[in-house]
Scaffold this motif. Structure first.
Motif, PDB file in Angstrom:
ATOM      1  N   ASP A   6     127.262  81.386  74.709  1.00 15.99           N
ATOM      2  CA  ASP A   6     128.424  81.412  75.575  1.00 15.99           C
ATOM      3  C   ASP A   6     129.352  82.524  75.076  1.00 15.99           C
ATOM      4  O   ASP A   6     129.623  82.623  73.871  1.00 15.99           O
ATOM      5  N   GLU A   7     129.841  83.361  75.983  1.00 17.18           N
ATOM      6  CA  GLU A   7     130.688  84.499  75.583  1.00 17.18           C
ATOM      7  C   GLU A   7     131.941  84.036  74.855  1.00 17.18           C
ATOM      8  O   GLU A   7     132.394  84.676  73.905  1.00 17.18           O
ATOM      9  N   GLN A   8     132.510  82.926  75.290  1.00 15.81           N
ATOM     10  CA  GLN A   8     133.713  82.417  74.628  1.00 15.81           C
ATOM     11  C   GLN A   8     133.399  81.991  73.191  1.00 15.81           C
ATOM     12  O   GLN A   8     134.178  82.260  72.282  1.00 15.81           O
ATOM     13  N   ASP A   9     132.249  81.342  72.980  1.00 19.69           N
ATOM     14  CA  ASP A   9     131.864  80.936  71.630  1.00 19.69           C
ATOM     15  C   ASP A   9     131.674  82.149  70.720  1.00 19.69           C
ATOM     16  O   ASP A   9     132.069  82.133  69.552  1.00 19.69           O
ATOM     17  N   VAL A  10     131.078  83.222  71.268  1.00 16.50           N
ATOM     18  CA  VAL A  10     130.888  84.448  70.493  1.00 16.50           C
ATOM     19  C   VAL A  10     132.250  85.039  70.118  1.00 16.50           C
ATOM     20  O   VAL A  10     132.485  85.434  68.971  1.00 16.50           O
ATOM     21  N   ARG A  11     133.185  85.056  71.072  1.00 17.20           N
ATOM     22  CA  ARG A  11     134.530  85.585  70.830  1.00 17.20           C
ATOM     23  C   ARG A  11     135.262  84.746  69.783  1.00 17.20           C
ATOM     24  O   ARG A  11     135.867  85.274  68.849  1.00 17.20           O
ATOM     25  N   LEU A  12     135.152  83.409  69.913  1.00 17.16           N
ATOM     26  CA  LEU A  12     135.825  82.530  68.955  1.00 17.16           C
ATOM     27  C   LEU A  12     135.248  82.706  67.545  1.00 17.16           C
ATOM     28  O   LEU A  12     135.996  82.776  66.572  1.00 17.16           O
ATOM     29  N   ARG A  13     133.943  82.807  67.438  1.00 18.88           N
ATOM     30  CA  ARG A  13     133.321  83.004  66.123  1.00 18.88           C
ATOM     31  C   ARG A  13     133.800  84.310  65.495  1.00 18.88           C
ATOM     32  O   ARG A  13     134.152  84.347  64.313  1.00 18.88           O
ATOM     33  N   ALA A  14     133.829  85.363  66.290  1.00 13.20           N
ATOM     34  CA  ALA A  14     134.281  86.656  65.767  1.00 13.20           C
ATOM     35  C   ALA A  14     135.732  86.566  65.290  1.00 13.20           C
ATOM     36  O   ALA A  14     136.081  87.105  64.227  1.00 13.20           O
ATOM     37  N   GLY A  15     136.571  85.886  66.046  1.00 18.44           N
ATOM     38  CA  GLY A  15     137.966  85.720  65.646  1.00 18.44           C
ATOM     39  C   GLY A  15     138.105  84.908  64.365  1.00 18.44           C
ATOM     40  O   GLY A  15     138.913  85.239  63.498  1.00 18.44           O
ATOM     41  N   LEU A  16     137.302  83.860  64.245  1.00 18.22           N
ATOM     42  CA  LEU A  16     137.346  83.033  63.034  1.00 18.22           C
ATOM     43  C   LEU A  16     136.867  83.817  61.817  1.00 18.22           C
ATOM     44  O   LEU A  16     137.463  83.740  60.741  1.00 18.22           O
ATOM     45  N   ILE A  17     135.800  84.561  61.987  1.00 17.24           N
ATOM     46  CA  ILE A  17     135.288  85.364  60.874  1.00 17.24           C
ATOM     47  C   ILE A  17     136.310  86.412  60.459  1.00 17.24           C
ATOM     48  O   ILE A  17     136.465  86.708  59.269  1.00 17.24           O
ATOM     49  N   ALA A  18     137.062  86.937  61.427  1.00 17.05           N
ATOM     50  CA  ALA A  18     138.101  87.930  61.130  1.00 17.05           C
ATOM     51  C   ALA A  18     139.343  87.293  60.501  1.00 17.05           C
ATOM     52  O   ALA A  18     140.259  87.999  60.086  1.00 17.05           O
ATOM     53  N   ARG A  66     128.926  79.888  59.342  1.00 17.14           N
ATOM     54  CA  ARG A  66     127.932  78.807  59.459  1.00 17.14           C
ATOM     55  C   ARG A  66     127.655  78.455  60.920  1.00 17.14           C
ATOM     56  O   ARG A  66     126.575  77.966  61.234  1.00 17.14           O
ATOM     57  N   PHE A  67     128.637  78.704  61.790  1.00 13.64           N
ATOM     58  CA  PHE A  67     128.422  78.446  63.216  1.00 13.64           C
ATOM     59  C   PHE A  67     127.713  79.652  63.829  1.00 13.64           C
ATOM     60  O   PHE A  67     128.146  80.786  63.674  1.00 13.64           O
ATOM     61  N   ASP A  68     126.619  79.405  64.522  1.00 17.93           N
ATOM     62  CA  ASP A  68     125.858  80.465  65.181  1.00 17.93           C
ATOM     63  C   ASP A  68     125.784  80.142  66.674  1.00 17.93           C
ATOM     64  O   ASP A  68     125.079  79.214  67.072  1.00 17.93           O
ATOM     65  N   PRO A  69     126.509  80.897  67.513  1.00 16.76           N
ATOM     66  CA  PRO A  69     126.505  80.607  68.949  1.00 16.76           C
ATOM     67  C   PRO A  69     125.141  80.816  69.605  1.00 16.76           C
ATOM     68  O   PRO A  69     124.921  80.370  70.729  1.00 16.76           O
ATOM     69  N   HIS A  70     124.220  81.475  68.908  1.00 13.62           N
ATOM     70  CA  HIS A  70     122.870  81.655  69.449  1.00 13.62           C
ATOM     71  C   HIS A  70     122.029  80.388  69.272  1.00 13.62           C
ATOM     72  O   HIS A  70     120.992  80.248  69.908  1.00 13.62           O
ATOM     73  N   ARG A  71     122.465  79.503  68.401  1.00 16.20           N
ATOM     74  CA  ARG A  71     121.702  78.282  68.126  1.00 16.20           C
ATOM     75  C   ARG A  71     122.265  77.052  68.835  1.00 16.20           C
ATOM     76  O   ARG A  71     121.512  76.147  69.180  1.00 16.20           O
ATOM     77  N   ALA A  72     123.591  77.004  68.996  1.00 18.92           N
ATOM     78  CA  ALA A  72     124.216  75.825  69.618  1.00 18.92           C
ATOM     79  C   ALA A  72     125.609  76.198  70.112  1.00 18.92           C
ATOM     80  O   ALA A  72     126.251  77.081  69.537  1.00 18.92           O
ATOM     81  N   PRO A  73     126.076  75.510  71.136  1.00 20.96           N
ATOM     82  CA  PRO A  73     127.468  75.728  71.568  1.00 20.96           C
ATOM     83  C   PRO A  73     128.444  75.198  70.515  1.00 20.96           C
ATOM     84  O   PRO A  73     128.126  74.252  69.781  1.00 20.96           O
ATOM     85  N   LEU A  74     129.630  75.788  70.445  1.00 19.45           N
ATOM     86  CA  LEU A  74     130.621  75.402  69.452  1.00 19.45           C
ATOM     87  C   LEU A  74     130.990  73.926  69.578  1.00 19.45           C
ATOM     88  O   LEU A  74     131.079  73.212  68.577  1.00 19.45           O
ATOM     89  N   ARG A  75     131.167  73.435  70.782  1.00 22.53           N
ATOM     90  CA  ARG A  75     131.540  72.029  70.992  1.00 22.53           C
ATOM     91  C   ARG A  75     130.492  71.098  70.378  1.00 22.53           C
ATOM     92  O   ARG A  75     130.811  70.174  69.629  1.00 22.53           O
ATOM     93  N   GLY A  76     129.233  71.338  70.678  1.00 30.43           N
ATOM     94  CA  GLY A  76     128.151  70.493  70.153  1.00 30.43           C
ATOM     95  C   GLY A  76     128.032  70.594  68.645  1.00 30.43           C
ATOM     96  O   GLY A  76     127.795  69.589  67.969  1.00 30.43           O
ATOM     97  N   TRP A  77     128.205  71.797  68.116  1.00 25.94           N
ATOM     98  CA  TRP A  77     128.104  72.000  66.673  1.00 25.94           C
ATOM     99  C   TRP A  77     129.215  71.237  65.953  1.00 25.94           C
ATOM    100  O   TRP A  77     128.973  70.561  64.964  1.00 25.94           O
ATOM    101  N   LEU A  78     130.448  71.332  66.472  1.00 22.16           N
ATOM    102  CA  LEU A  78     131.576  70.624  65.850  1.00 22.16           C
ATOM    103  C   LEU A  78     131.385  69.112  65.919  1.00 22.16           C
ATOM    104  O   LEU A  78     131.680  68.397  64.959  1.00 22.16           O
TER     105      LEU A  78
END
Length: 187
Positions: A6-18, A66-78
């Motif tokens: 999901d594009e939003q999950d990718v954006r959120l992950r990038a923001g968190l990593i930053a 540790r969160f990978d949006p290619h493996r699972a959506p952020l909601r499900g992972w959390l």
């Protein structure tokens, strides 16, 4: 199998990593209620659910990679992390309750021989633990003397969870072998 993220999950992950705090706030505002709900459903305890939800988001903030949006959506992972932490909480609570009950129950009067045998066994166990390699000894002491789960042992020692599990399992095996070699049997 990798999913299309999901594009939003990718954006959120990038923001968190930053290290972008507004991104963490957005993730918390979006997913906080469902993470809390999952923890509450598993534990049945509001205070524990609040603590677990907080731990999930603190862990996400500390280790967003540790969160990978290619493996699972952020909601499900959390939600999966919240569920696992809830199960860990239930296990710790059960152990603590059994220890509390054992402490409250008056033990039957012991024979002198029983005291001597128990004291000898404790010394043998302490010696077996002391003979372990330092990494194994640290893991055993954290898990069995401080009551930490293998995940907490991994975090405390800053090692992968699999390594913590291996050290615990291998350490217990070594202790058992040494005690058997010294003639101590346990049933």
């Amino acid at each position: 199998m990798l999913a299309i993220p999901d594009e939003q999950d990718v954006r959120l992950r990038a923001g968190l990593i930053a290290g972008d705090e507004p991104t963490l706030a957005e993730v918390y505002d979006t997913y906080g209620p469902v993470v809390y709900g999952m923890a509450l459903q598993v534990t049945g305890d509001r205070g524990a659910a609040e603590d677990i939800a907080q731990e999930v988001f603190v862990d996400l903030w500390r280790r967003p990679e540790r969160f990978d949006p290619h493996r699972a959506p952020l909601r499900g992972w959390l939600m999966l992390i919240a569920r696992r932490r809830g199960i860990d909480w239930i296990r710790r609570r059960g152990t603590q309750e059994r220890v509390r009950q054992a402490a409250v129950t008056d033990p039957p009067p012991a024979l002198v021989e029983d005291d001597v045998l128990a004291s000898t066994a404790r010394k043998q166990v302490r010696r077996a633990i002391a003979d372990l390699p330092a990494p194994h000894r640290q893991a055993i002491l954290l898990a069995y003397y401080r009551g930490l789960t293998y995940r907490e042992v991994a975090r405390t020692l800053n090692i992968p969870e699999g390594t913590a599990k291996w050290r615990l399992r291998n350490g217990l095996r070594r202790i058992g072998e040494q005690l058997r070699a010294e003639g101590l049997t346990y049933d």
